[in-house]
Design a protein around this motif. Structure first.
Motif, PDB file in Angstrom:
ATOM      1  N   PHE A  20       0.837  -1.202   0.000  1.00  0.00           N
ATOM      2  CA  PHE A  20       0.000   0.000   0.000  1.00  0.00           C
ATOM      3  C   PHE A  20       0.872   1.253   0.000  1.00  0.00           C
ATOM      4  O   PHE A  20       0.613   2.197  -0.744  1.00  0.00           O
ATOM      5  N   ILE A  21       1.893   1.264   0.848  1.00  0.00           N
ATOM      6  CA  ILE A  21       2.795   2.421   0.928  1.00  0.00           C
ATOM      7  C   ILE A  21       3.471   2.650  -0.421  1.00  0.00           C
ATOM      8  O   ILE A  21       3.566   3.779  -0.892  1.00  0.00           O
ATOM      9  N   LYS A  22       3.900   1.571  -1.051  1.00  0.00           N
ATOM     10  CA  LYS A  22       4.541   1.681  -2.371  1.00  0.00           C
ATOM     11  C   LYS A  22       3.567   2.277  -3.384  1.00  0.00           C
ATOM     12  O   LYS A  22       3.904   3.220  -4.095  1.00  0.00           O
ATOM     13  N   ASP A  23       2.344   1.761  -3.426  1.00  0.00           N
ATOM     14  CA  ASP A  23       1.360   2.280  -4.375  1.00  0.00           C
ATOM     15  C   ASP A  23       0.963   3.717  -4.050  1.00  0.00           C
ATOM     16  O   ASP A  23       0.667   4.501  -4.951  1.00  0.00           O
ATOM     17  N   PHE A  24       0.944   4.067  -2.771  1.00  0.00           N
ATOM     18  CA  PHE A  24       0.632   5.434  -2.371  1.00  0.00           C
ATOM     19  C   PHE A  24       1.660   6.397  -2.961  1.00  0.00           C
ATOM     20  O   PHE A  24       1.307   7.412  -3.547  1.00  0.00           O
ATOM     21  N   PHE A  25       2.935   6.060  -2.813  1.00  0.00           N
ATOM     22  CA  PHE A  25       3.983   6.956  -3.309  1.00  0.00           C
ATOM     23  C   PHE A  25       4.116   6.925  -4.835  1.00  0.00           C
ATOM     24  O   PHE A  25       4.605   7.882  -5.420  1.00  0.00           O
ATOM     25  N   LEU A  26       3.667   5.873  -5.468  1.00  0.00           N
ATOM     26  CA  LEU A  26       3.727   5.798  -6.930  1.00  0.00           C
ATOM     27  C   LEU A  26       2.475   6.351  -7.603  1.00  0.00           C
ATOM     28  O   LEU A  26       2.471   6.558  -8.815  1.00  0.00           O
ATOM     29  N   SER A  27       1.430   6.590  -6.825  1.00  0.00           N
ATOM     30  CA  SER A  27       0.169   7.073  -7.376  1.00  0.00           C
ATOM     31  C   SER A  27       0.319   8.500  -7.915  1.00  0.00           C
ATOM     32  O   SER A  27       0.901   9.371  -7.275  1.00  0.00           O
TER      33      SER A  27
END
Length: 90
Positions: A20-27
């Motif tokens: 989730f953290i990875k997708d948050f920063f890549l969003s």
């Protein structure tokens, strides 16, 4: 009381938050300023680790660190776009 239990349960499922953290920063839907804010808060805490409870008290010393981590991640979930929340069922 219910909120406390949900936070304790979160501790045992933290490993699920890493994607989730990875997708948050890549969003692309999350503004760069919000991403920088979270990075600054996390780095700032590690650079200036002022503890309410000293870490040398075994077991108890990590409570404030874990609590801060939980609050930061919950804040990220609130700010995250709906598609990222839906993907991880938050």
């Amino acid at each position: 009381m219910r909120k406390i239990w949900s936070r304790i349960r979160f501790l045992f499922t933290f490993h699920k938050s890493i994607p989730f953290i990875k997708d948050f920063f890549l969003s692309r839907e999350v503004s760069k300023s919000k991403k920088l804010l979270f990075v600054a808060v996390i780095i700032g805490y590690f650079l200036f680790p002022f503890d309410i409870i000293p870490d040398f008290l075994l077991g108890f010393g990590m409570v404030d660190d874990v609590t801060l981590l939980i609050f930061i991640l919950q804040w990220m979930v609130k700010i995250a776009p709906e598609d990222v929340k839906d993907k991880y069922s938050f």
